[in-house]
Design a protein around this motif. Structure first.
Motif, PDB file in Angstrom:
ATOM      1  N   GLY A   1      71.760  45.616   8.594  1.00  0.00           N
ATOM      2  CA  GLY A   1      71.209  47.037   8.597  1.00  0.00           C
ATOM      3  C   GLY A   1      72.393  48.257   8.041  1.00  0.00           C
ATOM      4  N   ALA A   2      71.784  49.279   8.092  1.00  0.00           N
ATOM      5  CA  ALA A   2      72.543  50.102   7.348  1.00  0.00           C
ATOM      6  C   ALA A   2      73.236  50.798   8.327  1.00  0.00           C
ATOM      7  CB  ALA A   2      71.871  51.818   6.818  1.00  0.00           C
ATOM      8  N   GLY A   3      73.200  51.178   9.546  1.00  0.00           N
ATOM      9  CA  GLY A   3      74.358  52.135  10.280  1.00  0.00           C
ATOM     10  C   GLY A   3      74.619  50.797  12.004  1.00  0.00           C
ATOM     11  N   HIS A   4      75.403  50.933  12.292  1.00  0.00           N
ATOM     12  CA  HIS A   4      76.415  50.923  13.926  1.00  0.00           C
ATOM     13  C   HIS A   4      74.888  50.149  15.113  1.00  0.00           C
ATOM     14  CE1 HIS A   4      77.828  53.790  16.010  1.00  0.00           C
ATOM     15  NE2 HIS A   4      77.712  53.566  16.775  1.00  0.00           N
ATOM     16  N   SER A   5      74.958  49.179  15.830  1.00  0.00           N
ATOM     17  CA  SER A   5      73.869  49.135  17.085  1.00  0.00           C
ATOM     18  C   SER A   5      75.171  48.958  17.720  1.00  0.00           C
ATOM     19  CB  SER A   5      72.764  47.964  16.304  1.00  0.00           C
ATOM     20  OG  SER A   5      72.047  48.222  15.504  1.00  0.00           O
ATOM     21  N   THR A   6      75.466  49.868  19.301  1.00  0.00           N
ATOM     22  CA  THR A   6      75.474  49.217  20.172  1.00  0.00           C
ATOM     23  C   THR A   6      74.698  48.274  20.945  1.00  0.00           C
ATOM     24  OG1 THR A   6      76.161  51.282  20.755  1.00  0.00           O
ATOM     25  CG2 THR A   6      76.508  49.722  22.610  1.00  0.00           C
TER      26      THR A   6
ATOM     27  N   ASP B   1      70.869  51.273  23.991  1.00  0.00           N
ATOM     28  CA  ASP B   1      70.257  51.379  25.409  1.00  0.00           C
ATOM     29  C   ASP B   1      68.453  51.696  25.853  1.00  0.00           C
ATOM     30  OD1 ASP B   1      72.384  51.595  26.800  1.00  0.00           O
ATOM     31  OD2 ASP B   1      72.416  53.778  25.897  1.00  0.00           O
ATOM     32  N   GLU B   2      68.102  50.662  24.387  1.00  0.00           N
ATOM     33  CA  GLU B   2      67.096  50.421  24.586  1.00  0.00           C
ATOM     34  C   GLU B   2      66.181  48.554  24.581  1.00  0.00           C
ATOM     35  OE1 GLU B   2      64.966  51.983  20.954  1.00  0.00           O
ATOM     36  OE2 GLU B   2      65.702  53.518  21.116  1.00  0.00           O
ATOM     37  N   TRP B   3      65.033  48.339  25.246  1.00  0.00           N
ATOM     38  CA  TRP B   3      65.392  46.964  25.131  1.00  0.00           C
ATOM     39  C   TRP B   3      64.045  46.816  24.051  1.00  0.00           C
ATOM     40  CZ3 TRP B   3      67.496  43.872  28.978  1.00  0.00           C
ATOM     41  CH2 TRP B   3      68.317  44.852  29.754  1.00  0.00           C
TER      42      TRP B   3
ATOM     43  N   PRO C   1      60.872  19.043  31.593  1.00  0.00           N
ATOM     44  CA  PRO C   1      59.387  19.533  30.563  1.00  0.00           C
ATOM     45  C   PRO C   1      58.422  20.159  32.082  1.00  0.00           C
ATOM     46  CG  PRO C   1      59.483  17.371  32.088  1.00  0.00           C
ATOM     47  CD  PRO C   1      60.624  17.993  32.035  1.00  0.00           C
ATOM     48  N   GLU C   2      59.270  20.059  33.096  1.00  0.00           N
ATOM     49  CA  GLU C   2      58.199  21.670  33.873  1.00  0.00           C
ATOM     50  C   GLU C   2      59.104  22.695  34.252  1.00  0.00           C
ATOM     51  OE1 GLU C   2      56.302  20.651  36.271  1.00  0.00           O
ATOM     52  OE2 GLU C   2      55.818  18.608  35.730  1.00  0.00           O
ATOM     53  N   GLY C   3      60.289  23.065  33.278  1.00  0.00           N
ATOM     54  CA  GLY C   3      60.529  23.978  32.577  1.00  0.00           C
ATOM     55  C   GLY C   3      61.828  24.569  33.880  1.00  0.00           C
ATOM     56  N   GLU C   4      62.085  23.923  34.643  1.00  0.00           N
ATOM     57  CA  GLU C   4      63.093  24.845  35.578  1.00  0.00           C
ATOM     58  C   GLU C   4      64.513  25.078  35.760  1.00  0.00           C
ATOM     59  OE1 GLU C   4      63.619  21.454  38.566  1.00  0.00           O
ATOM     60  OE2 GLU C   4      61.686  21.071  38.468  1.00  0.00           O
ATOM     61  N   SER C   5      64.880  26.057  36.014  1.00  0.00           N
ATOM     62  CA  SER C   5      66.007  26.995  35.841  1.00  0.00           C
ATOM     63  C   SER C   5      67.245  26.398  35.964  1.00  0.00           C
ATOM     64  CB  SER C   5      66.416  28.502  37.004  1.00  0.00           C
ATOM     65  OG  SER C   5      67.410  29.346  36.289  1.00  0.00           O
ATOM     66  N   ALA C   6      68.150  26.662  35.312  1.00  0.00           N
ATOM     67  CA  ALA C   6      69.561  25.755  34.760  1.00  0.00           C
ATOM     68  C   ALA C   6      70.047  26.476  35.016  1.00  0.00           C
ATOM     69  CB  ALA C   6      69.710  25.717  33.064  1.00  0.00           C
ATOM     70  N   PHE C   7      71.210  26.153  36.110  1.00  0.00           N
ATOM     71  CA  PHE C   7      72.363  26.407  36.725  1.00  0.00           C
ATOM     72  C   PHE C   7      73.736  27.258  35.458  1.00  0.00           C
ATOM     73  CE2 PHE C   7      76.764  26.231  38.006  1.00  0.00           C
ATOM     74  CZ  PHE C   7      77.402  27.072  38.468  1.00  0.00           C
ATOM     75  N   ILE C   8      73.274  28.342  35.552  1.00  0.00           N
ATOM     76  CA  ILE C   8      73.980  29.179  34.635  1.00  0.00           C
ATOM     77  C   ILE C   8      75.344  29.391  35.014  1.00  0.00           C
ATOM     78  CG2 ILE C   8      74.160  31.280  33.244  1.00  0.00           C
ATOM     79  CD1 ILE C   8      72.263  29.936  32.918  1.00  0.00           C
ATOM     80  N   ASP C   9      76.529  28.078  34.792  1.00  0.00           N
ATOM     81  CA  ASP C   9      78.147  29.203  35.034  1.00  0.00           C
ATOM     82  C   ASP C   9      78.136  30.398  34.815  1.00  0.00           C
ATOM     83  OD1 ASP C   9      80.874  28.803  35.489  1.00  0.00           O
ATOM     84  OD2 ASP C   9      81.068  26.710  34.967  1.00  0.00           O
ATOM     85  N   TRP C  10      78.262  31.195  35.577  1.00  0.00           N
ATOM     86  CA  TRP C  10      78.696  33.144  35.329  1.00  0.00           C
ATOM     87  C   TRP C  10      80.635  33.048  34.652  1.00  0.00           C
ATOM     88  CZ3 TRP C  10      73.826  34.350  33.264  1.00  0.00           C
ATOM     89  CH2 TRP C  10      72.959  34.543  34.067  1.00  0.00           C
ATOM     90  N   ARG C  11      81.445  32.874  35.165  1.00  0.00           N
ATOM     91  CA  ARG C  11      82.530  32.359  35.655  1.00  0.00           C
ATOM     92  C   ARG C  11      83.275  31.706  33.835  1.00  0.00           C
ATOM     93  NH1 ARG C  11      86.647  28.424  38.476  1.00  0.00           N
ATOM     94  NH2 ARG C  11      85.429  27.079  37.888  1.00  0.00           N
ATOM     95  N   ASN C  12      82.146  30.651  33.279  1.00  0.00           N
ATOM     96  CA  ASN C  12      82.905  30.218  32.357  1.00  0.00           C
ATOM     97  C   ASN C  12      81.948  31.198  31.215  1.00  0.00           C
ATOM     98  OD1 ASN C  12      84.610  28.037  32.856  1.00  0.00           O
ATOM     99  ND2 ASN C  12      82.801  27.630  33.673  1.00  0.00           N
ATOM    100  N   SER C  13      81.401  31.658  30.840  1.00  0.00           N
ATOM    101  CA  SER C  13      79.940  32.426  29.973  1.00  0.00           C
ATOM    102  C   SER C  13      81.073  33.615  29.736  1.00  0.00           C
ATOM    103  CB  SER C  13      78.988  32.110  30.887  1.00  0.00           C
ATOM    104  OG  SER C  13      78.085  31.635  30.799  1.00  0.00           O
ATOM    105  N   GLN C  14      80.776  33.445  28.171  1.00  0.00           N
ATOM    106  CA  GLN C  14      80.820  35.149  28.294  1.00  0.00           C
ATOM    107  C   GLN C  14      80.295  36.224  27.350  1.00  0.00           C
ATOM    108  OE1 GLN C  14      83.843  33.369  24.437  1.00  0.00           O
ATOM    109  NE2 GLN C  14      85.106  32.308  26.288  1.00  0.00           N
ATOM    110  N   PHE C  15      80.001  36.839  27.842  1.00  0.00           N
ATOM    111  CA  PHE C  15      78.692  38.056  27.443  1.00  0.00           C
ATOM    112  C   PHE C  15      78.708  38.858  26.336  1.00  0.00           C
ATOM    113  CE2 PHE C  15      77.572  35.580  31.775  1.00  0.00           C
ATOM    114  CZ  PHE C  15      76.043  34.971  30.898  1.00  0.00           C
ATOM    115  N   ILE C  16      78.080  39.317  26.020  1.00  0.00           N
ATOM    116  CA  ILE C  16      78.109  41.223  24.493  1.00  0.00           C
ATOM    117  C   ILE C  16      78.233  42.186  25.469  1.00  0.00           C
ATOM    118  CG2 ILE C  16      78.053  41.488  22.666  1.00  0.00           C
ATOM    119  CD1 ILE C  16      76.692  39.299  21.674  1.00  0.00           C
ATOM    120  N   GLU C  17      78.937  42.465  25.573  1.00  0.00           N
ATOM    121  CA  GLU C  17      78.784  43.981  26.666  1.00  0.00           C
ATOM    122  C   GLU C  17      79.004  44.916  25.992  1.00  0.00           C
ATOM    123  OE1 GLU C  17      81.230  43.620  30.657  1.00  0.00           O
ATOM    124  OE2 GLU C  17      80.396  41.347  30.935  1.00  0.00           O
ATOM    125  N   GLY C  18      77.866  46.200  25.536  1.00  0.00           N
ATOM    126  CA  GLY C  18      78.641  47.024  25.227  1.00  0.00           C
ATOM    127  C   GLY C  18      79.380  47.078  23.751  1.00  0.00           C
ATOM    128  N   PHE C  19      79.001  46.251  22.461  1.00  0.00           N
ATOM    129  CA  PHE C  19      79.610  45.821  21.423  1.00  0.00           C
ATOM    130  C   PHE C  19      78.841  46.889  20.297  1.00  0.00           C
ATOM    131  CE2 PHE C  19      81.288  43.773  17.837  1.00  0.00           C
ATOM    132  CZ  PHE C  19      81.962  43.357  18.266  1.00  0.00           C
TER     133      PHE C  19
END
Length: 172
Positions: free
Chosen positions: A55-60, A126-128, A74-92
């Protein structure tokens, strides 16, 4: 929620002009800081979620824990998420023609990794945004639909589903 995307596909957000997201590089991979004790006996895999601003402008952008849900088998079971090793986008702030990528490490029983569903709910200024779903599996190449004896593969099932859906809409 719309029909699922195949891992590697870009998904544009109508409500946030110019923003698009994709889940990609779904592959078996060991975490960089070592395995979590809770994942003993499970097979680790890694995936990336990239947000691109055309787009033309920036977004957070916020893409943090709890905004990415990974289901396996096939049953859609939750995977184990390794939060310690994962890298997220926090307010960028993602400026025009720029990208930001989250890297997620997860684990599950090896037999269930042929089917991986990833649901993403992005927060923009700040909008979902609407939830989006990608489907793939460990051992499948992005964009490739296997043929021959692997007719029941997940990528082929998704391709058939989308083709049938388009045919239904065309005859209605």
């Amino acid at each position: 929620m719309y029909e699922p995307n195949v891992v590697g596909d870009w998904q544009e957000y109508d409500e946030h002009a110019g923003l698009r997201v994709r889940v990609h590089r779904l592959e078996q991979s060991e975490p960089p800081r070592g395995r979590d004790d809770a994942a003993e006996g499970l097979t680790y895999f890694c995936l990336r979620v990239t947000v691109e601003n055309r787009g033309a402008g920036h977004s957070t952008i916020h893409l943090e824990d709890g905004q990415i849900d990974v289901r396996i088998g096939p049953e859609g079971e939750s995977a184990f998420i390794d939060w310690r090793n994962s890298q997220f986008i926090e307010g960028f702030d993602v400026y025009p023609l720029r990208r930001a990528t989250a890297v997620l490490y997860a684990a599950g029983p090896e037999a269930a990794l042929g089917q991986v569903d990833v649901q993403v709910q992005l927060r923009v200024d700040d909008e979902w945004a609407d939830r989006r779903l990608w489907t793939g599996g460990i051992g499948l190449q992005e964009g490739a639909v296997p043929t021959g004896t692997t007719r029941d593969s997940l990528a082929h099932q998704v391709s058939d589903f989308l083709r049938d859906l388009a045919a239904e809409e065309g005859t209605a």
